[in-house]
Design an enzyme around this catalytic site. Structure first.
Site, PDB file in Angstrom:
ATOM      1  N   GLY A   1       0.666  -1.209   0.203  1.00 32.49           N
ATOM      2  CA  GLY A   1       0.128   0.246   0.273  1.00 32.49           C
ATOM      3  C   GLY A   1       0.703   1.279   0.018  1.00 32.49           C
ATOM      4  O   GLY A   1       0.417   2.281  -0.134  1.00 32.49           O
TER       5      GLY A   1
ATOM      6  N   CYS B   1     -28.441  -9.049 -15.178  1.00 32.99           N
ATOM      7  CA  CYS B   1     -27.939  -8.925 -16.680  1.00 32.99           C
ATOM      8  C   CYS B   1     -29.034  -9.299 -17.641  1.00 32.99           C
ATOM      9  O   CYS B   1     -29.582 -10.273 -17.526  1.00 32.99           O
ATOM     10  CB  CYS B   1     -26.633  -9.566 -16.813  1.00 32.99           C
ATOM     11  SG  CYS B   1     -26.196  -9.506 -18.546  1.00 32.99           S
TER      12      CYS B   1
ATOM     13  N   CYS C   1     -27.089 -12.233 -19.406  1.00 37.31           N
ATOM     14  CA  CYS C   1     -26.797 -13.531 -18.809  1.00 37.31           C
ATOM     15  C   CYS C   1     -27.632 -13.983 -17.558  1.00 37.31           C
ATOM     16  O   CYS C   1     -27.324 -15.101 -16.968  1.00 37.31           O
ATOM     17  CB  CYS C   1     -25.385 -13.802 -18.825  1.00 37.31           C
ATOM     18  SG  CYS C   1     -24.777 -12.811 -17.505  1.00 37.31           S
TER      19      CYS C   1
ATOM     20  N   CYS D   1     -23.786  -7.110 -18.069  1.00 34.98           N
ATOM     21  CA  CYS D   1     -22.510  -7.176 -17.260  1.00 34.98           C
ATOM     22  C   CYS D   1     -21.315  -6.426 -17.744  1.00 34.98           C
ATOM     23  O   CYS D   1     -21.145  -6.187 -18.933  1.00 34.98           O
ATOM     24  CB  CYS D   1     -22.111  -8.633 -17.421  1.00 34.98           C
ATOM     25  SG  CYS D   1     -23.073  -9.966 -16.456  1.00 34.98           S
TER      26      CYS D   1
ATOM     27  N   CYS E   1     -19.904 -12.415 -18.894  1.00 36.94           N
ATOM     28  CA  CYS E   1     -21.012 -12.627 -19.684  1.00 36.94           C
ATOM     29  C   CYS E   1     -21.040 -13.312 -20.460  1.00 36.94           C
ATOM     30  O   CYS E   1     -21.884 -14.286 -20.675  1.00 36.94           O
ATOM     31  CB  CYS E   1     -21.361 -11.001 -20.111  1.00 36.94           C
ATOM     32  SG  CYS E   1     -23.210 -11.019 -20.457  1.00 36.94           S
TER      33      CYS E   1
END
Lengths: 368, 299
Positions: free
Chosen positions: B34, B243, B246, B268, B274
């Site tokens: 980080g 979605c 899908c 998606c 997807c």
């Protein structure tokens, strides 16, 4: 029925072909040659070399041609090429006192050793469109050659002042070992930056940005009245010390513009009243850039001289972080890239916040 | 760019010295999760802001055996993803793929794939502004001090002010996280939806910011916590519909405008995810087979 967007690859290819076609323009018109650009658009070439940090007229001309005259795009092409070049080392410092002068003027003394040499300048031209230029094939007027050659010895104006102790001495860097000179193309910029890195940053910086910052000092934002002590434009030799030889050899010469300003300084607790210096230097013929650079350099010395910092131009982090037009143009223009995902996140939030607000309002109204 | 094969450019464009410099920065970044490591970012043949940091990181870690996937907004086919993938194809000749599981190296802008990443994979993020505190304090000299002193109060005040003003934390992407209990980090402008995926991820996560000249990293299996309050816990975006292609209910959805009369659908954002779901037989309201499927159900 919805079909997911496909075909990015083909679209890119076609866009690039279209670009090439537009770049060429009407094929019935003669194509620009690099020679035409280096000879007739020399100020554009100078700017691309200065901000591209690469002294090569032909490559600059190629970049200008490829960029369709967009100078920032041309500078970008040069920068991207420059990073791929191997480094053999650092040259010895150039000596502008030994410059083969095209131009040398001082605004502080009417006459001085070496004299005033106007050179090829727009100054004192009347900015009236010269319609005769629109007709091609006219022969340009030739300048008369002076009867006397330029003095061999043209002392620096600021050194004349220095003899009286009226101006601060030009302090060399902490060490004269070439390896200790900062190079922000090899090291990330860190603050506080030394004057070497600051000057490198300004020399590469966008002419427009530096110009506006310099202008701001004249209008009272960190006012520091500057006199142009000296402007020099001309060729200087570049010397390099190969390790195996151990002495300097001349590897070529470059055209540079240099400006030294003489600035007021009221004195502070640390230093008695004295004239101070601002410095500007860049590749090629770019007088506007180096004058502005000298103003900004001087303003950035506020800390060193114990001056109160009140204006953007005195703020090293602000100036150095935003002067590079390649960084700026990339980041400003990147907002045209797809941001569907972030925008979708914001849409969802705004819809939700509005729905919540509406619900609260309805509940309140019902309660009344 | 067109004749890379014939030119003197090195494997993956960057020269070996530059790669070594970047790898050093990467090692330091992995060692201090980080933490933003300054590095001598190079000028690349693409503009700053278009992924030059991610490209340099990818160029420094890619090898001839790697299989590369490049996505932008979750999709392999957005123009900039296509352009970056072509760049590496030309300069390295490595195999490229759209399949998340098959890729050893994934460069991304603004998304983490929906398919969970696994051991040995590397995810490279393109980062515009690496400093999570930048919009609270514009000075780098100040923010570096704040990180050094672990002085993150300002960030919590910002989140608190959001709640008092909007009743909710109004940060939806680039949502700040705490890495390994020490540094507050910007996850790049990924939607906060993706933040939980960063936590204890088996893959190595590398972040490159070219213009700002910073590199940072999250080693595999590192704790990544999205900042929040006990009474206002971190939540992710949810959609009211699945979605349309899908039928997935657990993925990040893009809104697609269908007409100028308010017609829209949600699909998606991870195009490969997807597509593979559709291939497995899943469908949504706008699938080509949807009508057929609903007929079959009725029968």
């Amino acid at each position: 029925m919805y079909v997911a967007v496909k075909g990015g690859e083909k679209a890119i290819e076609n866009a690039h072909r279209y670009l090439a076609e537009e770049r060429r323009g009407d094929p019935a018109i003669e194509e620009l040659s690099l020679k035409q650009i280096t000879e007739q658009l020399s100020h554009a070439v100078s700017r691309v070399m200065a901000e591209g940090s690469l002294f090569d007229r032909e490559l600059a001309a190629l970049a200008i041609k490829q960029a369709r005259g967009d100078l920032i795009e041309a500078i970008f092409l040069i920068r991207a090429y420059r990073t791929t070049l191997p480094r053999f080392g650092y040259s010895a410092p150039i000596n502008t006192a030994d410059m083969a002068l095209d131009r040398r003027v001082s605004a502080t003394f009417k006459d001085l050793p070496g004299g005033q040499i106007l050179g090829p300048t727009f100054d004192y031209t009347h900015r009236l469109l010269d319609f005769a230029l629109a007709a091609e094939g006219l022969e340009a007027e030739q300048a008369k050659e002076a009867e006397e050659a330029v003095d061999e010895d043209v002392p620096r104006v600021l050194e004349l002042l220095n003899k009286e102790g009226l101006i601060e001495a030009a302090v060399p860097g902490e060490s004269d070992e070439s390896s200790s000179v900062g190079d922000l193309t090899r090291e990330p910029l860190e603050f506080p930056a030394g004057r070497d890195v600051r000057l490198q940053n300004l020399a590469r910086g966008d002419e427009g940005f530096i110009l506006s910052l310099g202008y701001s000092t004249q209008r009272g934002y960190a006012r520091n009245h500057a006199f142009v002590g000296e402007i020099r434009i001309g060729h200087v030799a570049v010397e390099f010390v190969p390790e195996e030889l151990g002495f300097a050899i001349e590897i070529g010469d470059i055209l540079v513009s240099e400006c030294e300003t003489v600035n007021q300084f009221q004195g502070s607790k640390k230093v008695p009243a004295q004239f101070t210096r601002g410095y500007g230097l860049a590749f090629g013929h770019c007088e506007r850039k180096v004058i502005a650079m000298a103003l900004v350099d001087r303003a950035l010395r506020a800390d060193e001289l114990g001056e109160e910092k009140s204006a953007p131009v005195q703020d090293e982090e602000f100036v150095l972080s935003h002067s590079d037009n390649i960084q700026a143009t990339g980041f400003v223009e990147h907002i045209k890239l797809p941001h569907y995902v972030d925008f979708q996140s914001e849409l969802e939030l705004v819809r939700r916040l509005r729905a919540n607000a509406l619900r609260t309002q309805t509940t309140l109204e019902a309660a009344e | 760019m067109s004749n890379f094969e014939n030119t003197a450019y090195n494997f993956a464009y960057l020269d070996e010295q530059t790669k070594r410099m970047i790898r050093r920065a990467l090692l330091k970044a992995v060692a201090i999760p980080g933490y933003q490591v300054p590095f001598a970012s190079r000028e690349m043949p693409m503009p700053y802001g278009w992924g030059t940091g991610g490209i340099q990181v990818t160029a420094a870690v890619i090898g001839p055996e790697d299989v590369l996937k490049v996505i932008d907004q979750g999709s392999d086919d957005t123009t900039n993803a296509v352009s970056i993938r072509n760049f590496f194809q030309k300069t390295t000749n490595v195999e490229t793929t759209e399949e998340t599981a098959k890729a050893s190296l994934i460069q991304t802008r603004h998304r983490i794939p929906e398919t969970p990443l696994t051991d040995g994979q590397i995810l490279v993020y393109q980062v515009p502004i690496p400093e999570p505190l930048r919009f609270l304090e514009p000075r780098e000299t100040e923010t570096r001090k704040m990180h050094a002193l672990e002085e993150y109060g300002l960030m919590h005040v910002k989140l608190y002010e959001d709640i008092s003003r909007h009743g909710d934390i109004a940060t939806t992407y680039a949502y700040p996280v705490n890495v390994a209990g020490r540094y507050v980090m910007d996850p790049s402008p990924t939607p906060k939806f993706d933040n939980p995926k960063m936590n204890n991820m088996p893959a190595l996560q590398l972040f490159g910011a070219g213009r700002e000249k910073r590199i940072y990293a999250i080693p595999p299996y590192t704790e990544v916590v999205s900042l929040d309050f006990e009474d206002y816990p971190f939540t992710i975006q949810k959609w009211e519909e699945p979605c349309a292609l899908c039928g997935e209910t657990e993925s990040f959805l893009d809104e697609v405008i269908l007409d100028d009369a308010g017609g829209r659908m949600f699909v998606c954002s991870d195009s490969h995810y997807c597509k593979s779901r559709q291939e497995q037989g899943h469908s949504g309201s706008q699938s080509p087979d949807a009508e057929k499927a609903s007929r079959e159900v009725a029968e």
